[in-house]
Design an enzyme around this catalytic site. Structure first.
Site, PDB file in Angstrom:
ATOM      1  N   ASP A 236       0.802  -1.221   0.047  1.00 14.11           N
ATOM      2  CA  ASP A 236      -0.054   0.028   0.060  1.00 14.11           C
ATOM      3  C   ASP A 236       0.858   1.257  -0.073  1.00 14.11           C
ATOM      4  O   ASP A 236       2.036   1.198   0.550  1.00 14.11           O
ATOM      5  CB  ASP A 236      -1.024  -0.010   1.347  1.00 14.11           C
ATOM      6  CG  ASP A 236      -1.766  -1.147   1.217  1.00 14.11           C
ATOM      7  OD1 ASP A 236      -2.372  -1.308   0.354  1.00 14.11           O
ATOM      8  OD2 ASP A 236      -1.703  -1.852   2.452  1.00 14.11           O
TER       9      ASP A 236
ATOM     10  N   ASP B 151      -1.631  -2.492  -4.658  1.00 12.29           N
ATOM     11  CA  ASP B 151      -2.457  -2.789  -3.703  1.00 12.29           C
ATOM     12  C   ASP B 151      -3.407  -1.405  -3.331  1.00 12.29           C
ATOM     13  O   ASP B 151      -3.538  -0.758  -4.251  1.00 12.29           O
ATOM     14  CB  ASP B 151      -1.791  -3.339  -2.530  1.00 12.29           C
ATOM     15  CG  ASP B 151      -2.768  -4.141  -1.525  1.00 12.29           C
ATOM     16  OD1 ASP B 151      -4.155  -4.160  -1.607  1.00 12.29           O
ATOM     17  OD2 ASP B 151      -2.103  -4.489  -0.323  1.00 12.29           O
TER      18      ASP B 151
ATOM     19  N   ASP C 260      -4.623   2.057   3.967  1.00  9.19           N
ATOM     20  CA  ASP C 260      -5.310   1.248   4.522  1.00  9.19           C
ATOM     21  C   ASP C 260      -5.049   1.646   6.054  1.00  9.19           C
ATOM     22  O   ASP C 260      -3.921   2.213   6.519  1.00  9.19           O
ATOM     23  CB  ASP C 260      -4.662  -0.344   4.346  1.00  9.19           C
ATOM     24  CG  ASP C 260      -5.216  -0.742   3.029  1.00  9.19           C
ATOM     25  OD1 ASP C 260      -6.017  -0.279   2.472  1.00  9.19           O
ATOM     26  OD2 ASP C 260      -4.664  -1.948   2.871  1.00  9.19           O
TER      27      ASP C 260
ATOM     28  N   ARG D  97     -13.952   1.265  -2.731  1.00  6.54           N
ATOM     29  CA  ARG D  97     -13.182   1.387  -1.481  1.00  6.54           C
ATOM     30  C   ARG D  97     -12.890   2.828  -1.126  1.00  6.54           C
ATOM     31  O   ARG D  97     -11.736   3.238  -1.179  1.00  6.54           O
ATOM     32  CB  ARG D  97     -12.079   0.635  -1.267  1.00  6.54           C
ATOM     33  CG  ARG D  97     -12.423  -0.954  -1.339  1.00  6.54           C
ATOM     34  CD  ARG D  97     -11.105  -1.638  -0.974  1.00  6.54           C
ATOM     35  NE  ARG D  97     -11.350  -3.445  -1.175  1.00  6.54           N
ATOM     36  CZ  ARG D  97     -10.544  -4.241  -1.016  1.00  6.54           C
ATOM     37  NH1 ARG D  97      -9.021  -3.686  -0.479  1.00  6.54           N
ATOM     38  NH2 ARG D  97     -10.786  -5.410  -1.263  1.00  6.54           N
TER      39      ARG D  97
END
Length: 443
Positions: free
Chosen positions: A223, A262, A266, A321
């Site tokens: 990420d 990715d 997060d 997302r």
């Protein structure tokens, strides 16, 4: 001080000058004073304002604002950046990034294990030769998968960097950034990241998983930024992008996209008290995840945590997302979502989530229904009020339930956010956010 507050201070000073004196000379004098103050101001010394989202709760988020002169560094290379982060332990520190720093300047070949051959990997694990019933976890170290694992570990060591407690990482000027790096904010308290263009790391060695879905899939690591078990984090005026390597540029193998990205951000594993404000998230698929699993073990860590505020962010050309939420009390307001034809959804309603989505603006292309904005993954209540789609008010829950009755959503997240310093009209949000969000735009 936020850009909006800085702007208000200058304009307020001008209005006061005109009111008191009504002469050009005094206006110019006040303008000059305000300009001098802005030039003297050091954004690296700023903490998150009181009341500005969950990141301001409790002890608040000050990052390295209290750093002494010995713990203020300006860096221009990846190694200088890594060294500066290690120095001084958890003492308050300010690290200023000047220019664009590439964590993977040597290229993917520099990480490859001796004997690693991607062609051999494709040949051995193709669905025709390997099948789709067995994963690759048991493959020995000298197999193509074993050599891929060694190569991936080398890349991880090179591109991941840990941000210590009580640290501010901030870009200098309009062109500062990181390319190919993965910022790890893990198990620490009190971190600020501001004014950086962060180009997503490109996983050089994605893993093929034959058992992922009906036809297998490629899975990647890294990420752009991870908040893992950390508290009091402020991410502000950053631009997260796939940059020179959008998903559209990636090849396909075994009939699937060779996915080398990715997430962009997060927030997982019991992380808490996070504010993400005035950022741009663009050109990405799986963009922002809050809570990474439904499992019982994860639930034990995440319940009661994952308190996150997202405000005045621009999500442009992202697929999904934005965010997907599990467990957390998430306040998403005054964000602008600009979709294209690849759009899947914005808000993912997941396990035990308590999402409040208010006064956001959505710009959807023709043929994309507002019913797609909310996506139900698990039964959980959601508050979605005062939102605008293409300039008009829309009840997102009502339109979702009317068009997707098989995934009926419950209204009412069960809590009311109080940590907000300013709330703009959703009609004004596109003009405000599009012009002020992202790197290079701190007042």
């Amino acid at each position: 001080m936020s850009r909006s507050k800085c702007h208000a201070r200058v304009i307020g000073g001008l209005r006061a000058a005109v009111s008191l004196a009504g002469c050009t000379a005094l206006v110019l004098a006040v303008t000059g004073t305000a300009t001098a103050q802005a030039q003297d101001r050091d954004p690296g010394r700023e903490g998150l304002a009181a009341g500005d989202g969950w990141g301001s709760a409790g002890t608040g988020t000050t990052g390295g604002s209290a750093a002494d002169a010995a713990h203020v560094r300006t860096v221009t290379t990846w190694e200088q950046f890594r060294t500066a982060l290690r120095e001084g332990g958890s003492a308050p520190k300010i690290i200023k990034i000047r220019g664009a720093i590439d964590a993977n300047a040597a290229g993917c070949s520099s990480f490859a294990a001796d004997g690693y051959d991607f062609g051999a990997y494709l040949e051995k694990y193709s669905p025709e030769n390997w099948g789709l019933d067995t994963d690759l976890e048991g493959e020995p170290a000298d197999s193509p998968e074993g050599l891929r694992r060694i190569s991936a570990a080398r890349q991880a060591e090179a591109v991941k960097v840990s941000i210590p407690a009580n640290t501010t990482v901030i870009g200098v000027g309009r062109n500062a950034g990181l390319k190919g790096a993965s910022l790890q904010i893990t198990g620490v308290d009190n971190v600020i990241v501001r004014n950086l263009t962060v180009e997503s790391p490109l996983d050089c060695f994605p893993q093929w998983d034959p058992t992922d879905g009906a036809t297998g899939n490629w899975n990647s690591e890294y990420d752009s930024a991870v908040v893992y078990g950390s508290t009091h984090v402020w991410l502000d005026h950053n631009t997260f992008t796939d940059g020179a390597h959008p998903d559209s540029s990636l090849p396909r193998y075994f009939g699937m996209v060779y996915q080398q990205h990715d997430g962009e951000l997060d927030i997982v594993k019991g992380a808490d008290f996070v504010t993400a404000s005035w950022n741009v998230f663009t050109e990405h698929d799986k963009t922002l995840m809050i809570g990474n699993s439904d499992s019982a073990a994860t639930a034990a860590v995440d319940r009661g945590h994952l308190k996150v505020t997202l405000h005045h962010n621009l999500f442009s050309g992202v697929v999904e997302r934005a965010p997907r939420v599990r467990f957390g009390q998430v306040d998403a307001y005054n964000n602008h979502y600009v979709a294209d034809t690849s759009y899947a959804y914005s808000f993912g309603i997941g396990m035990e989530s308590q999402l409040v989505a208010e006064k956001n603006a959505f710009t959807l292309p023709a043929g994309v229904s507002a019913a797609k904005i909310l996506k139900k993954w698990k039964e959980a209540p959601v508050t979605a009020t005062g939102n605008h789609v293409n300039g008009a008010p829309v009840d997102l829950i009502a339109v979702h339930n009317a068009e997707i009755p098989a995934e009926t959503l419950q209204s009412g997240a069960g809590w009311t956010p109080t940590l907000r310093t300013r709330v703009d009209s959703p009609k004004a949000v596109p003009g405000i956010v599009d012009h002020r969000a992202g790197a290079g735009k701190i007042c």
